[in-house]
Design a protein around this motif. Structure first.
Motif, PDB file in Angstrom:
ATOM      1  N   GLU A 155       0.877  -1.298  -0.011  1.00 19.40           N
ATOM      2  CA  GLU A 155      -0.136   0.060  -0.140  1.00 19.40           C
ATOM      3  C   GLU A 155       0.846   1.234  -0.052  1.00 19.40           C
ATOM      4  OE1 GLU A 155      -4.020  -0.724   2.424  1.00 19.40           O
ATOM      5  OE2 GLU A 155      -2.340  -1.387   3.686  1.00 19.40           O
ATOM      6  N   GLY A 156       0.312   2.321  -0.617  1.00 17.49           N
ATOM      7  CA  GLY A 156       0.901   3.704  -0.430  1.00 17.49           C
ATOM      8  C   GLY A 156       1.827   3.786  -1.828  1.00 17.49           C
ATOM      9  N   THR A 157       1.409   5.204  -2.333  1.00 19.94           N
ATOM     10  CA  THR A 157       2.263   5.685  -3.418  1.00 19.94           C
ATOM     11  C   THR A 157       3.954   5.591  -3.500  1.00 19.94           C
ATOM     12  OG1 THR A 157       2.047   7.856  -2.919  1.00 19.94           O
ATOM     13  CG2 THR A 157       0.411   7.247  -4.242  1.00 19.94           C
ATOM     14  N   GLN A 158       4.470   5.297  -2.279  1.00 21.35           N
ATOM     15  CA  GLN A 158       5.968   5.163  -2.079  1.00 21.35           C
ATOM     16  C   GLN A 158       6.371   3.706  -2.130  1.00 21.35           C
ATOM     17  OE1 GLN A 158       7.795   7.996  -2.372  1.00 21.35           O
ATOM     18  NE2 GLN A 158       5.714   8.910  -2.415  1.00 21.35           N
ATOM     19  N   ALA A 159       5.436   2.888  -2.178  1.00 21.40           N
ATOM     20  CA  ALA A 159       5.588   1.452  -2.245  1.00 21.40           C
ATOM     21  C   ALA A 159       6.362   0.821  -3.561  1.00 21.40           C
ATOM     22  CB  ALA A 159       4.558   0.534  -1.716  1.00 21.40           C
ATOM     23  N   THR A 160       7.096  -0.086  -3.466  1.00 22.32           N
ATOM     24  CA  THR A 160       7.302  -0.750  -4.621  1.00 22.32           C
ATOM     25  C   THR A 160       7.135  -2.421  -4.738  1.00 22.32           C
ATOM     26  OG1 THR A 160       9.449  -1.430  -3.790  1.00 22.32           O
ATOM     27  CG2 THR A 160       9.253   0.663  -4.999  1.00 22.32           C
ATOM     28  N   ILE A 161       6.832  -2.655  -5.749  1.00 22.96           N
ATOM     29  CA  ILE A 161       6.420  -4.495  -5.844  1.00 22.96           C
ATOM     30  C   ILE A 161       7.496  -4.833  -6.859  1.00 22.96           C
ATOM     31  CG2 ILE A 161       5.109  -5.996  -6.729  1.00 22.96           C
ATOM     32  CD1 ILE A 161       2.760  -3.914  -6.716  1.00 22.96           C
ATOM     33  N   ARG A 162       8.553  -5.996  -6.311  1.00 18.97           N
ATOM     34  CA  ARG A 162       9.262  -6.707  -6.998  1.00 18.97           C
ATOM     35  C   ARG A 162       8.587  -7.511  -7.947  1.00 18.97           C
ATOM     36  NH1 ARG A 162      13.998  -6.228  -9.550  1.00 18.97           N
ATOM     37  NH2 ARG A 162      14.873  -8.125  -9.466  1.00 18.97           N
ATOM     38  N   LEU A 163       8.876  -7.452  -9.252  1.00 19.02           N
ATOM     39  CA  LEU A 163       8.215  -8.225 -10.271  1.00 19.02           C
ATOM     40  C   LEU A 163       9.431  -9.388 -10.594  1.00 19.02           C
ATOM     41  CD1 LEU A 163       6.366  -5.764 -12.394  1.00 19.02           C
ATOM     42  CD2 LEU A 163       5.441  -7.062 -10.473  1.00 19.02           C
ATOM     43  N   ALA A 164       9.053 -10.390  -9.850  1.00 22.45           N
ATOM     44  CA  ALA A 164      10.025 -11.656 -10.236  1.00 22.45           C
ATOM     45  C   ALA A 164      10.060 -12.166 -11.837  1.00 22.45           C
ATOM     46  CB  ALA A 164       9.740 -12.745  -9.156  1.00 22.45           C
ATOM     47  N   ALA A 165       8.845 -12.220 -12.167  1.00 23.07           N
ATOM     48  CA  ALA A 165       8.517 -12.681 -13.648  1.00 23.07           C
ATOM     49  C   ALA A 165       9.439 -11.631 -14.675  1.00 23.07           C
ATOM     50  CB  ALA A 165       7.206 -12.433 -13.950  1.00 23.07           C
ATOM     51  N   LEU A 166       9.632 -10.392 -14.178  1.00 30.56           N
ATOM     52  CA  LEU A 166      10.432  -9.488 -15.190  1.00 30.56           C
ATOM     53  C   LEU A 166      11.671  -8.904 -14.699  1.00 30.56           C
ATOM     54  CD1 LEU A 166       7.390  -7.269 -16.059  1.00 30.56           C
ATOM     55  CD2 LEU A 166       8.130  -9.012 -17.235  1.00 30.56           C
ATOM     56  N   VAL A 168      12.185  -6.813 -12.272  1.00 33.56           N
ATOM     57  CA  VAL A 168      12.324  -5.343 -12.194  1.00 33.56           C
ATOM     58  C   VAL A 168      11.326  -5.019 -11.014  1.00 33.56           C
ATOM     59  CG1 VAL A 168      13.121  -4.800 -14.498  1.00 33.56           C
ATOM     60  CG2 VAL A 168      10.690  -4.820 -13.977  1.00 33.56           C
ATOM     61  N   SER A 169      11.537  -3.767 -10.738  1.00 28.20           N
ATOM     62  CA  SER A 169      10.403  -3.363  -9.605  1.00 28.20           C
ATOM     63  C   SER A 169       9.193  -2.453 -10.028  1.00 28.20           C
ATOM     64  CB  SER A 169      11.095  -2.523  -8.568  1.00 28.20           C
ATOM     65  OG  SER A 169      11.937  -3.666  -7.792  1.00 28.20           O
ATOM     66  N   LEU A 170       8.231  -2.556  -9.736  1.00 24.66           N
ATOM     67  CA  LEU A 170       6.889  -1.589 -10.230  1.00 24.66           C
ATOM     68  C   LEU A 170       6.793  -0.577  -8.927  1.00 24.66           C
ATOM     69  CD1 LEU A 170       4.461  -0.947 -11.946  1.00 24.66           C
ATOM     70  CD2 LEU A 170       3.257  -2.407 -10.651  1.00 24.66           C
ATOM     71  N   PHE A 171       7.024   0.805  -9.091  1.00 25.38           N
ATOM     72  CA  PHE A 171       6.463   1.645  -8.029  1.00 25.38           C
ATOM     73  C   PHE A 171       4.908   1.945  -8.424  1.00 25.38           C
ATOM     74  CE2 PHE A 171      11.021   2.306  -9.498  1.00 25.38           C
ATOM     75  CZ  PHE A 171      11.514   2.305  -8.193  1.00 25.38           C
ATOM     76  N   LEU A 172       4.403   1.859  -7.066  1.00 26.11           N
ATOM     77  CA  LEU A 172       2.736   2.172  -7.231  1.00 26.11           C
ATOM     78  C   LEU A 172       2.553   3.485  -7.765  1.00 26.11           C
ATOM     79  CD1 LEU A 172       1.205   0.420  -4.272  1.00 26.11           C
ATOM     80  CD2 LEU A 172       1.278  -0.409  -6.530  1.00 26.11           C
ATOM     81  N   LEU A 173       3.352   4.369  -7.265  1.00 27.73           N
ATOM     82  CA  LEU A 173       3.225   5.832  -7.863  1.00 27.73           C
ATOM     83  C   LEU A 173       3.072   5.887  -9.288  1.00 27.73           C
ATOM     84  CD1 LEU A 173       2.791   8.751  -7.317  1.00 27.73           C
ATOM     85  CD2 LEU A 173       5.383   8.967  -7.540  1.00 27.73           C
ATOM     86  N   VAL A 174       3.592   4.983 -10.098  1.00 26.12           N
ATOM     87  CA  VAL A 174       3.669   4.966 -11.630  1.00 26.12           C
ATOM     88  C   VAL A 174       2.095   4.340 -11.747  1.00 26.12           C
ATOM     89  CG1 VAL A 174       4.505   4.284 -13.592  1.00 26.12           C
ATOM     90  CG2 VAL A 174       6.040   4.731 -11.715  1.00 26.12           C
ATOM     91  N   ALA A 175       1.642   3.436 -11.379  1.00 25.77           N
ATOM     92  CA  ALA A 175       0.089   2.877 -11.479  1.00 25.77           C
ATOM     93  C   ALA A 175      -1.018   3.821 -10.899  1.00 25.77           C
ATOM     94  CB  ALA A 175      -0.149   1.494 -10.974  1.00 25.77           C
ATOM     95  N   TYR A 176      -0.476   4.801 -10.000  1.00 25.32           N
ATOM     96  CA  TYR A 176      -1.441   5.517  -9.305  1.00 25.32           C
ATOM     97  C   TYR A 176      -1.144   7.220  -9.483  1.00 25.32           C
ATOM     98  CZ  TYR A 176      -3.522   1.623  -7.489  1.00 25.32           C
ATOM     99  OH  TYR A 176      -4.271   0.479  -7.097  1.00 25.32           O
ATOM    100  N   PRO A 177      -0.869   7.647 -10.814  1.00 24.94           N
ATOM    101  CA  PRO A 177      -0.203   8.958 -10.982  1.00 24.94           C
ATOM    102  C   PRO A 177      -1.119   9.909 -10.602  1.00 24.94           C
ATOM    103  CG  PRO A 177      -0.846   8.199 -13.181  1.00 24.94           C
ATOM    104  CD  PRO A 177      -1.072   7.084 -12.260  1.00 24.94           C
ATOM    105  N   ASP A 178      -2.390   9.940 -10.604  1.00 27.00           N
ATOM    106  CA  ASP A 178      -3.365  10.845  -9.976  1.00 27.00           C
ATOM    107  C   ASP A 178      -3.373  10.931  -8.655  1.00 27.00           C
ATOM    108  OD1 ASP A 178      -4.297   7.897 -10.330  1.00 27.00           O
ATOM    109  OD2 ASP A 178      -6.394   8.860  -9.720  1.00 27.00           O
ATOM    110  N   LEU A 179      -2.786   9.969  -8.022  1.00 22.34           N
ATOM    111  CA  LEU A 179      -2.722  10.154  -6.326  1.00 22.34           C
ATOM    112  C   LEU A 179      -1.523  10.370  -5.800  1.00 22.34           C
ATOM    113  CD1 LEU A 179      -4.847   7.015  -5.833  1.00 22.34           C
ATOM    114  CD2 LEU A 179      -5.748   9.316  -6.007  1.00 22.34           C
TER     115      LEU A 179
END
Length: 186
Positions: A155-166, A168-179
């Motif tokens: 949770e949170g725009t500053q959080a990251t998710i490590r995508l093992a399949a790729l 790389v890491s996904l920053f939640l802020l990128v998926a929620y730019p309006d927030l």
């Protein structure tokens, strides 16, 4: 109806505003998705596409595509917002590695979203299933570890998710730019 027969009928009718799925062998026509889910689905697609570009770039990324599962009790074809497939080790096919879906709230999955997740988990090559909340920065990460699934809530725009399949890491802020959080001035 069986999965092969359903897919041969080309069930994705996105240009017409509706889509079809196969649920336990029965064809189901989906109603249009609410706008908040559609808009978040677009930002999630962009975020995951950016991650794939940072990876080796050999992935195939599909929006609004389906995951098909054969089952003796009735086949399934359930639509996701994003599906990332990677080249198989042998042959020319690509295997589904990551599935993403936007839901109203990841902390309170409705029966339909829970049923969809159960089908996705049966996809033998899927390594990660990401469920994103439509209106707040939250992602329920389902990760296959060995033969078991593990869930983590991020949770949170500053959080990251490590995508093992790729890889790389996904920053939640990128998926929620309006927030995005306000800057220090406001």
């Amino acid at each position: 109806m069986r999965l092969k027969e359903f897919i041969s009928a080309d069930p994705n009718m996105g240009a017409m505003g509706w889509r079809q799925e196969l649920v336990a062998g029965e064809v189901v026509t989906l109603s249009p998705r609410p706008e908040p889910l559609v808009m978040r689905g677009l930002s999630v697609f962009g975020a995951i596409t950016g991650c794939a570009r940072r990876a080796d770039g050999r992935q195939r990324i599909d929006a609004g595509a389906g995951v098909g599962i054969e089952d003796e009790a009735g086949d399934h074809y359930r639509i996701a917002d994003v599906i990332v497939s990677i080249p198989a080790k042998v042959g020319r096919r690509a295997d589904v590695a990551l599935i993403a879906l936007v839901v109203p709230d990841v902390t309170d999955l409705g029966p339909e979203d829970a049923a969809r997740l159960a089908v996705y988990r049966r996809q033998r090559t899927a390594k990660e299933i990401l469920l994103f909340s439509a209106d707040r920065p939250a992602c329920l990460v389902n990760r296959r570890i060995g033969g078991e699934w593990r869930e983590d809530l991020v949770e949170g725009t500053q959080a990251t998710i490590r995508l093992a399949a790729l890889g790389v890491s996904l920053f939640l802020l990128v998926a929620y730019p309006d927030l995005a959080p306000p800057d220090e001035d406001g």
